[in-house]
Structures are given as structure tokens and as C-alpha cells.
Design a protein around this motif. Sequence first.
Motif, short mmCIF file in Angstrom:
data_model
loop_
_atom_site.label_atom_id
_atom_site.label_comp_id
_atom_site.label_asym_id
_atom_site.label_seq_id
_atom_site.Cartn_x
_atom_site.Cartn_y
_atom_site.Cartn_z
N TYR A 116 4.75 22.98 47.31
CA TYR A 116 3.27 23.29 47.41
C TYR A 116 2.86 22.84 48.99
CZ TYR A 116 -1.79 22.72 46.99
OH TYR A 116 -3.32 22.69 47.10
N ILE A 146 -1.79 28.22 30.07
CA ILE A 146 -2.39 27.24 30.67
C ILE A 146 -2.18 27.20 32.33
CG2 ILE A 146 -2.05 25.96 28.72
CD1 ILE A 146 -0.04 24.19 30.10
N THR A 147 -1.27 27.82 32.95
CA THR A 147 -1.15 27.75 34.30
C THR A 147 -2.22 28.46 35.35
OG1 THR A 147 1.58 27.99 34.08
CG2 THR A 147 0.46 28.24 36.00
N ASP A 148 -2.67 27.31 35.85
CA ASP A 148 -3.54 27.93 36.90
C ASP A 148 -4.79 29.06 36.40
OD1 ASP A 148 -2.70 26.46 39.08
OD2 ASP A 148 -1.45 28.30 39.69
N HIS A 149 -5.09 28.42 35.30
CA HIS A 149 -6.51 29.20 34.57
C HIS A 149 -6.09 30.70 34.69
CE1 HIS A 149 -8.73 25.64 35.78
NE2 HIS A 149 -8.63 25.32 34.49
N LYS A 167 0.44 19.73 34.25
CA LYS A 167 0.88 19.18 32.89
C LYS A 167 2.40 19.58 32.85
CE LYS A 167 0.63 19.54 27.91
NZ LYS A 167 -0.26 20.17 26.78
N GLY A 199 4.70 19.62 34.94
CA GLY A 199 5.11 20.41 36.07
C GLY A 199 4.56 21.69 36.14
N HIS A 200 3.58 21.91 35.21
CA HIS A 200 2.76 23.39 35.79
C HIS A 200 1.30 23.08 36.16
CE1 HIS A 200 5.47 26.16 33.73
NE2 HIS A 200 5.89 25.09 33.05
N SER A 201 0.87 23.82 37.22
CA SER A 201 -0.33 23.51 37.66
C SER A 201 -1.23 24.17 36.93
CB SER A 201 -0.39 24.20 39.02
OG SER A 201 -1.62 24.68 39.30
N LEU A 202 -2.51 23.32 36.57
CA LEU A 202 -3.31 23.75 35.65
C LEU A 202 -4.49 24.54 36.38
CD1 LEU A 202 -3.38 20.70 33.29
CD2 LEU A 202 -1.83 22.86 33.18
N GLY A 203 -4.73 24.58 37.40
CA GLY A 203 -5.57 25.36 38.21
C GLY A 203 -6.50 24.53 39.05
N LYS A 204 -7.02 24.92 40.33
CA LYS A 204 -7.58 24.17 41.11
C LYS A 204 -8.99 24.18 40.93
CE LYS A 204 -7.84 27.61 44.75
NZ LYS A 204 -7.27 28.04 46.07
N ASP A 225 6.67 20.64 41.39
CA ASP A 225 7.22 20.92 42.86
C ASP A 225 6.51 20.72 43.90
OD1 ASP A 225 9.00 21.62 44.64
OD2 ASP A 225 9.89 23.34 43.77
N GLU A 268 3.96 25.36 51.49
CA GLU A 268 3.19 26.43 51.52
C GLU A 268 1.98 25.96 52.53
OE1 GLU A 268 1.09 27.41 47.87
OE2 GLU A 268 -0.22 29.00 48.76
N LEU A 301 9.70 26.64 35.80
CA LEU A 301 9.14 25.81 36.82
C LEU A 301 9.08 26.67 38.11
CD1 LEU A 301 10.75 22.42 36.09
CD2 LEU A 301 8.26 23.20 35.85
N LYS A 302 9.86 27.82 38.05
CA LYS A 302 9.75 28.61 39.30
C LYS A 302 9.30 29.90 39.25
CE LYS A 302 12.08 25.50 41.63
NZ LYS A 302 11.51 24.38 42.72
N TYR A 348 -11.17 22.55 30.80
CA TYR A 348 -10.55 22.88 32.04
C TYR A 348 -9.04 22.81 31.74
CZ TYR A 348 -7.51 21.49 35.94
OH TYR A 348 -6.50 21.48 36.95
N GLY A 349 -8.09 22.48 31.17
CA GLY A 349 -6.91 22.79 30.65
C GLY A 349 -6.70 22.25 29.01
N PRO A 350 -5.31 22.27 28.82
CA PRO A 350 -4.67 22.03 27.54
C PRO A 350 -4.99 20.60 27.12
CG PRO A 350 -2.80 22.44 29.01
CD PRO A 350 -4.16 22.59 29.80
N ARG A 400 7.41 28.72 48.41
CA ARG A 400 6.09 29.08 48.41
C ARG A 400 5.77 29.39 50.03
NH1 ARG A 400 2.49 25.45 44.26
NH2 ARG A 400 0.73 26.62 45.18
N ASP A 401 6.64 28.98 51.14
CA ASP A 401 6.45 29.28 52.42
C ASP A 401 6.93 30.56 52.92
OD1 ASP A 401 8.85 28.15 52.00
OD2 ASP A 401 8.77 27.03 53.89
#
Lengths: 629, 611
Positions: free
Chosen positions: B200, A276-279, B154, B156-161, B196, B203, A234-235, B129-131, A202-203
Motif C-alpha cells: 500500500y 468483504i473486500t473494499d465494499h 480483516k 489481511g483484506h482491506s474492507l474499504g476506505k 500487506d 503505491e 492476499l495478492k 461497514y464490514g463483516p 501496487r506501484d
Amino acid sequence: MLLYLLQQETSSTELRTECAVVLGSLAMGTENNVKSLLDCHIIPALLQGLLSPDLKFIEACLRCLRTIFISPVTPEDLLYTDATVISHLMALLSRSRYTQEYICQIFSHCCKLHHWHSCGFNSLPQPLLCANGPDHQTILFNHGAVQNIAHLLVSTSYKVRMQALKCFSVLAFENPQVSMTLVNVSVDGELLPQIFVKMLQRDKPIEMQLTSAKCLTSMCRAGAIRTDDPCIVLKTLPCLVRMCSKDRLLEERVEGAETLAYLIETDVELQRMASITDHLIVMLADYFKYPSSVSAITDIKRLDHDLKHAHELRQAAFKLYASLGANDEDIRKKIIETENMMDRIVNGLSESSIKVRLAAVRCLHSLSRSVQQLRTSFQDHAVWKPLMKVLQNAPNEILVVASSTLCNLLLEFSPSKEPILESGAIELLCSLTQSENLALRVNGIWALMNMAFQAEQKIKSDILRGLSTEQLFQLLSDSDVNVLMKTLGLLRNLLSTRPHIDHIMSTHGKQIMQAVTLILEGEHNIEVKEQTLCILANIADGTTAKELIMTNDDILQKIKYYMSHSNAKLQLAAMFCISNLIWNEEEGSQERQDKLRDMGVVDILHKLSQSSDPNLCDKAKTALQQYLA
Amino acid sequence: MATATPAGAGSPHGGDAAPPGPPEEQELSRRLTPLPRSWSPKDKYNYIGLSQGNLRVHYKGHGKNHKDAASVRATHPIPAACGIYYFEVKIVTQCLGMCGWQLGWDKHSYGYHGDDGHSFCSSGTGQPYGPTFTTGDVIGCCVNLINNTCFYTKNGHSLGKFVFLPSQSNLYPTVGLQTPGEIVDANFGQQPFVFDIEDYMREWRAKIQSTIKRFPIGDRLGEWQAMLQNMVSSYLVHHGYCSTATAFARVTDTTIQEEQTSIKNRQRIQKLVLAGRVGEAIEATQQLYPGLLEHNPNLLFMLKCRQFVEMVNGTDSEVRCFSARSPRSQDSYPGSPSLSPRHGSSNSHLHSTGADSPTCSNGVMSTKSKQSHSKYPTLSSSSSSSSSSSPSSVNYSESNSTDSTKSQQHSSTSNQETREYYDALFLGTKLSHYTDAFGSHDSEMEMEAEHYPNGVLENSSTRIMNGTYKHEEILQTDESSMEDSCPQRQLCGGNHAATERMIQFGRELQILSEQLCREYGKNTMHKKMLQDAFSLLAYSDPWNCPVGQQLDPIQREPVCAALNSAILESQNLPKQPPLMLALGQASECLRLMARVGLGSCSFARVDDYLH
């Protein structure tokens, strides 16, 4: 003049280098500049210059070539006119970091796929790749591009790394051969997938993250990396989802969404994870909110720019929604529940841009696989209206998806079925069955088949009339098994419920019997023959239609033959015919039973009643009972 | 219980987002703001049971209705200064409960519920929000205190901030359960995370660093450059790096405010103080800056106290002369505080020739600094005749001139670098960077650069501001020479006459103190200083007594800095170099940010810019 000086062997290298530099600057200008340079045959001249021993001169020529080749007006094929050029460029890769950068850039711009515009969606049969000899990817691959460029991924120069990465993303795109090779290449003891994963961090600059995600996506789609590999799950996937975020540039969001759509297109687990990832589903709704403010009409340039980006964003979002909702019912529901989603699709169907229309239809197609949605939101938004509109005079590319969607909308439980019929769908679909395009033929006949399922007499007659017997025969002799199967399916659906069977057989009996005979005699697979026998069974269920079989000894012999066939499915289908023919309560059953007994059918039935297959055994016993009564 | 052991913290997957740094500093910050590393056996409902080192939570209530829901929170709140905090919880069996973090009281809690996938923000009604999550899932929670966002993960997956309201209150990792048999295991960084988080954090580190790099410095680049040069130059001048400063001024085409001789004078005085020859320093000051000490009685008193201490130490020239090993000192200092004729006569000479001047030939001093440069054996020369000191001082100036030629050689690269630095620099940190770029060929300066961080991080800010970090090299050599010359470390060098002189000086000091007291009123600081100094005499071995640390050469530094600042002030020059001021401000700014909970401070570190 400059070109002349450039080509003069006698002029000093300094002068020739300066010429190449000036020409390069000219090429940086408008597209017209590039066009006129191309008209002067600048490319052969510059390629010739690459043979010079002087590195500075070579670099200047490469720089100029690079500028010319990245222009959209330059045909990529110009690089491939001379076979020695590629190998010479490969050799020059070791000369300096500038040659590395420029050559990689040239390669990645001159390696376009013929079916690039389909952008990865190949879920529908689309023979778009025209065979003009080996494609650019293969040519470069055969010249050792992978080995020559791999080590540049760890170059100290960012520009070289980036261009090498771009090169790989283009080489590997939809190319299993390159992708399978890449996965095993290692540089400095590190495998390429690992290097790509590092570039995803990410950087790292966004451009680098996005491009390496494209490489990994291609490798995954080619089967070189498993879809459940952590580097994908995952990546790559999270990285691509991040590219869709509002923080990214418009171009990055478009590319990110398109690549992600391609990555998850055929894998339901990846679709679930992405959903489901990050909406993501909500995030994509933002793609429709550009431009946020309408710019003044006077600013034509800005308006044009906004419009172009708005189109790109929308089509990318539609594509990704299509992939997300391809398999999972819950995801489809979530997509449709997104604000104004159905309205957006409906609007998308009538967009001026073909790209957007196509993507919108794809999205609709994906969502139309949901029984629940067909019954609810599809009906609420009268989706069929714009869809029928799209089907008029659209390019084949759109027609294929749209007609496929129509198939789903014509399923018997779909409330849209009626209005679609009323709007003249039969005629349209019948014309599709005459198309040159195989996919269109399949979809056309498929839709008709769905339409005929449990339909009323009038619709069936309309279909038969619209299609004409000639066309029906044409389809039954189609070289494609899919078309044949769906046509038989149509026949079977037409020939259901006794009054319909008798009616149709009274008008088209002769032709249908001919067709059936033809298929049973022909070289076809089990499924086709089974379907045909089922049609016979349906005919045998008719009151008057029965006679068409009973008077046709040829057909009766064929049924008898299939009763003893080695395939149980065919045996069973043949048994259905016999059952229907000898059924007791019907008029004239006695004569039919007698005739069939004389043919030796009863002996076969006795044999079958001892069968190890319970279905066959039951069926034979029931049939024998008819004789006893 | 071995839960909150630092072992977990040291692991590369540590849940804390504490930025990498010197271990001792990490240790320090850990003590000041401990990270949550286990569930608290105190802050929990009765229905909650803890095991496996307070990491496993199980529900032991009857779980009939909502009232039976129970929760537990971590031992410590999430420190705002950590920037980004992350922890994970593995659902071991059938959890339909919640998982979240709290602001310390239920009213301001944020949660993510497994049964419906809703998130709760300070209220009983959740939002989709999420699952949903269940047995086998690993749920993570990341709190970003830089932009006040939070997201759950969930598997290892980000579900949204989502954004949360910044608050003065503390945030605690919390988990809640509601059904009998429910078990969850927490991971506060003791094990690798599924998500991971390192990536994050990478970044965000990059983000904050690029914010710093791209910090707008105004459009007038020329002025910025001039300011940077000025800061570097003033730093060099402040500490008396005369030749380097001159070379720098030549290369950058700037002028030095202070005259070169003045710089050298200060340099000389400072060196005297740092060598423990406070008496000589006082003399030199009185001679070069008449009236300075008279106007600063407090400073004078401080100097005199130090002089007394140095007498005890046996380093001050007034007692050293009795050792009869330094002929020059002997005839220069017969005990009288008056100016030595030699000094007076060489005054004009000093102005013209600078380094060449015999007044500069304090053998001890120059050779000692020499030692650190070229590793000449200096023990003999330090106590030998003045003649031997002359060449060494010439040597010293030579070393300076090599510096300057090097500077010139490097000036082109320097300029190039400078250009880059303009983009990269930020406030004071930028400046020190710049100094390094220029001064990296100067061994002396290089050593100092290594000293700032220590000063910044471990000691009070006054010390940095005073800028006295530079002398350790001298002190070290000084110490070694001292030990050599008086192996058993006796009072006043073991000389009887010297001891008498010391006692006499002590009386004078007492009188001065009383006099000051009369003139300016009582001064507790003075009293303390005097008491401490005199206390030394009460012990047979002053070096190993409760007040013995006064004898440590490092104690000369504040005195030296105070004197230097006073001299500069008297010349209408800033008493601190702007560079150090800026550096101190930057460090203080970061400290302040940490205090008020601005998370970005954890990814911006002054050290990163001091290479």
C-alpha cells in the motif's frame, strides 16, 4: 508496388526495409487499409521477409506484421497456415528486444480461443469448443512458447516484459496444460508465480498488475495454484478488486470484474473474501451509473462510444455479481440489498445487447438459488415476466441460463410458479425438450419436473398433453443420463396422490408400463433404476393402477429380482412397491398377497427381515405384518 | 517494559510509515514525533489490564451493560507527518468489542465494531461497514493522512476506505472491550503484519512521486529550459567555478552575467578566507572592491574578528610571516595593511590572463585544491616559494579545462538527460538534479552535491542558503597540512613576534569596536564576537578550551559566505544562488507540510532528487 519491391530479392535491404516501414505505417491507418493490404497477400510476403539475414529488415517486417495482426479485421489463422512460421518466430525471439516485443505481441493477438466469448463461465455444460484440430494455445505451447518467452519476463525493457506477460495471460487462459507448466518454470532462480506476484505490486503500472492477475487467475482455475494460496487470497484477489474501483479506467474496470468473476466462480471462500473486500458489492453498483451524463444526440460518435462502454460495464458487473452470489446466501442477500439491484437486473434482461442480457440472466440465475429471495424480491419485482420474454427467440446461449433460472422459479415454494404457468410456460418448456442442445433439453425437462411437483391435476394433464407420449418416450431413450433422470423424476411427480395416479394410468398406463419395463431391462446405472422402481411404487399406490402391475407378471418378476439385488437402495425401492401392493386395508389386498406369496416374495421378506440394514429390516417386518393381519 | 524500543521500528515490517532515510534522520524524526508503539498504561479505563509489554489488553470489568465498556489508547498520537499509519489487533478470545482510533476525545472517534460490523463516526449510531469479527481474527486499521482516508482490514483484506474529517487534534490508536475475559493483542509493527501495508505504501510513494514528476511547468518549455540553465549557471558562477561555468555557457549557448575576472576574484578571496588567511582576504577585497568593506562595517568587523582568531590559530598571514617559512609572504606583508606593490602591478595582468596570473598563486590555496583533485603531495609546496605555486595553479586551470572538454563530450548526453529531467524536475530539487547531470564529471561539484543533504537536514536553513558546504575538502587538507607544519599547535605558531603582532591587532580591533559603537550604537553581536575571540587568550591551550571551537576551520565558512554575498550584492548580483534558494525552499516547504500535518511530505524527499 511497395509489396513488389519488398519481395524483390534484388532490391537493396535498405530499400526493402523502407518498404516494410511504409507498409507498416499504412497498416496503422483505418481498417480498410488493413483489409486492402490483406487482399494483396501482404502476410506471406512479410513472413518471407523474416528469412532475411538482415536484422533491421526483419524488425521492420515484424513491426508491420504486428500492426496487421492486432487489427480486428485480420483472421488469426493466417499465422498458422505454414507450420514453419511459428518455429521461425520462436527462433527470432533471441535476436533483439524489438523482435521480442513484436513477436510476443503477435502471439498474444493470434491466440484466441474458439470459445473466447464465453469468458470463463463454464458452470453450465456448453460444448462450445469446436474441434478444428489443435487450438492456437496448443500449437504455440508445442513450439516451446513457455520456455522461449519466460525469460523475457525479466527483460530490462518494459515493453518486452509487458508483451511477454500478455502472451502468458492468453496462453494460460482456460488451458490447464499451459497453466500446470507455468507453475514450475523458473527464471533466474525465481518461479513464475513469484514473478507474477511481483508484477502485481501496487506501484507497478495498472496494465501490468491486471495482466499478471489474469495469469495467476488462469493458473488458479486450472488447479496449478490452490485457491487458498496466499498469492491468490492476499495478492491476486485484492488486486482484481482494486481494478474494479472507480479510479480505474473503464476498460480496466471491465477486465478486472470479468477476471475476478472467473477467479471466484467456483470457490465459496474466495467469493466470501471478495464480498468483504473494499465494499466490492457497493462498488459494482457504480458500473451501472455510466455514462453519468447523457451526451447530446448530435454527437453520434460519442453516443456510440458511451453506449458501448455502458454495455461492457454492465455485463461485467452482472457477471461478477453472478459469481459472488453463486453459493453463499448472505452474499446474495447483500447483492439484492444493493440499491436498485433487482430493477437493474430486470432492465438488463430486456437490453438490446446480447452480452448484457446474458450476463443479467446469469446474475438472476445465481440469485435464484436463494429460497428466501425467490419468495421476496423475485416476487416483488415480477422477475418472471422479463424472464419469460427472454426465453422467446433468444439465442441458445441465453436460453440455457434463462431456462435454468426458470427451473428455480418453478420450485413449489416459489410464488412465481402460478403466473409463469399462466403465461404459457408449459408449451415453451415442452419445445425446449426437443432441442438439439443437450443443456436446453435437461433444463426443459427439469423445469417440467419442478412444475409437476405437487401440482394440481390440470397442470399435470397439460404437461402430459403438451409433451406427448412420443416425446416422453423419446426423452426416456435419451442418450444423456441427466435427461433420463429428470424425465423419470417428472413421471414420478406426475404419478403422485392416488386420484392423479389412477387418472394418468387410465389414460397412459400402457405406454408408461412399457417404458418402465424397457428401462428396468436396459443397461442403466443404479440411480436410474431406483428412480424407475420408485415410479412403480407410486403406480402401486394407485387404486386402479395397481392392477396394471398385478396383471403384468414380467414386472412382478422384476420387482422380485430387485428385492434380492446387491444394492440396498434398489432393494428398498422394490420393497416400497411390494408394501403398496400388499397393504391390508385396501380392496383386493388378499388376492394380491396370495399371488405374491405364490411367487415366493414372502420367503424373500423373511430373509430381508434378518438383514443388517435397519431400513430394509424394518420395511420387511412391516410388510410381513400385513400378511399376519 | 521493552515495548517502545526502537528495535521494533527498525524491523522491515515497521508499522510506521516513516519513509526510509538515513538512520540518524529517522532517529531524529522519531524523537521529535514518536510513533505509537504500545498501549498507554496511563490513558486507560480501570477495567482494562495491560500485559506483555503493554501490547496485550484484557478486560477485567463485569461487562453487564454499555457503561462497562472500557478502552485504552496508545502512548502517542499518530504523527501527521508519517503519511500512512497502520496497526493491527488480534482478537485472542471472544471479542465483541470495538477497535478503532480516536481523536483524543470520544466526540471525534472513529471505530469498527466486531459484534455488528458497523463503523462509528463520532456518534453512537453506526453504519453498516464490514463483516463482523471474532476470536482468531486479525483486525487492522490504516490511517492515510495524505488523502484523509481510513480503512480497516480483516485477516489481511482491506474492507474499504472511508473519508474522515481532517482535524488539528491528535489521532490515537485505540481499542475498546466490553466482555469479561476478552483479550486482544496489538501489533504496532513489532511483528510482520497480516495485511500487506508495504504494498500500500509503495503505491502511495509512486503516486506522490508521479505527482511531482507530472507537476505542470507551463507550456512554454523553452523558457523553462532557459530558467534551468540559468539556475545552473548562476550556481557555478556564485561559487566561482569559472571554467565549468564558461563551458556550461558555451554548451547551452547562454551568457554569464558576471565577468569572468570578477568570478575569479571572488573565488580567490573566498579561498583566502577559507584557508584562514583573512588578512589577505581583507586586503584583496579592499583592493578589488574598494569601498565595499567601508560600507559594511559589520562585515569588516566580523572579518577582523576572524582574522584575530586565525592569528591565534597561526594561520593568518600576518602571523605566519614570522615563521620565516614563506619568503613571499615575508616580503609582501611586513605587517602593513596597505596594498602590496605586487598586487597592484599585476592588476591589469590579472584581467587578461586569469588563472595564469601570479596573483592567483597563493601556493597554499591552489595546491590544496589541487590535492583534492590529483592527489599530488602538497605539503612541501604549501610552504615553499612562490615559484612552486605557479605551476600548481596552472595545473589547476588545466584540471578545469579537462572538465570543460568533458562537459563538451557529455553535452549531447546532457541534453538528452535534460529533456528527461524537464519532465522529472520540480522546483529547486529539479534544478539540483540538473546540476548533477551536468556536473557529475566534475569531482569538485560531485563532492558538493553530497554535502547539501547534510546541510539541509541537520543544520539551520541559513547555512544552506549561504551555500558554504563546499569547502570541507579544502579544510581537511588544510588541517592536515597545518598539523604537519605545527605539530604541537602553539599560539600564533609559537612565534614570539607573531604573538606581539596579534596582541597589537587585538588592540586595534578593540578600538574598531569602540569606534563602531560610537557611530552605530551598541551591538551585542559584536561584543559577543570580540569577547569570544579574546577569551581564547585566557587559556594555555586555546584549542581545548570552552571557546576553542572558534578555531575550528569550519567556522570560516559563515564568514566566507557573508563576504561572498556582500561582494555579489555590491555588484548588483543575487547574494545567494537561485539554485540553493530553491533547494532551501523545497526543504522548508516539506518541513512546513509536516508541521501542518500534510502527510504527503513523508513520501516526497529532497534527497530522492539529489543523487
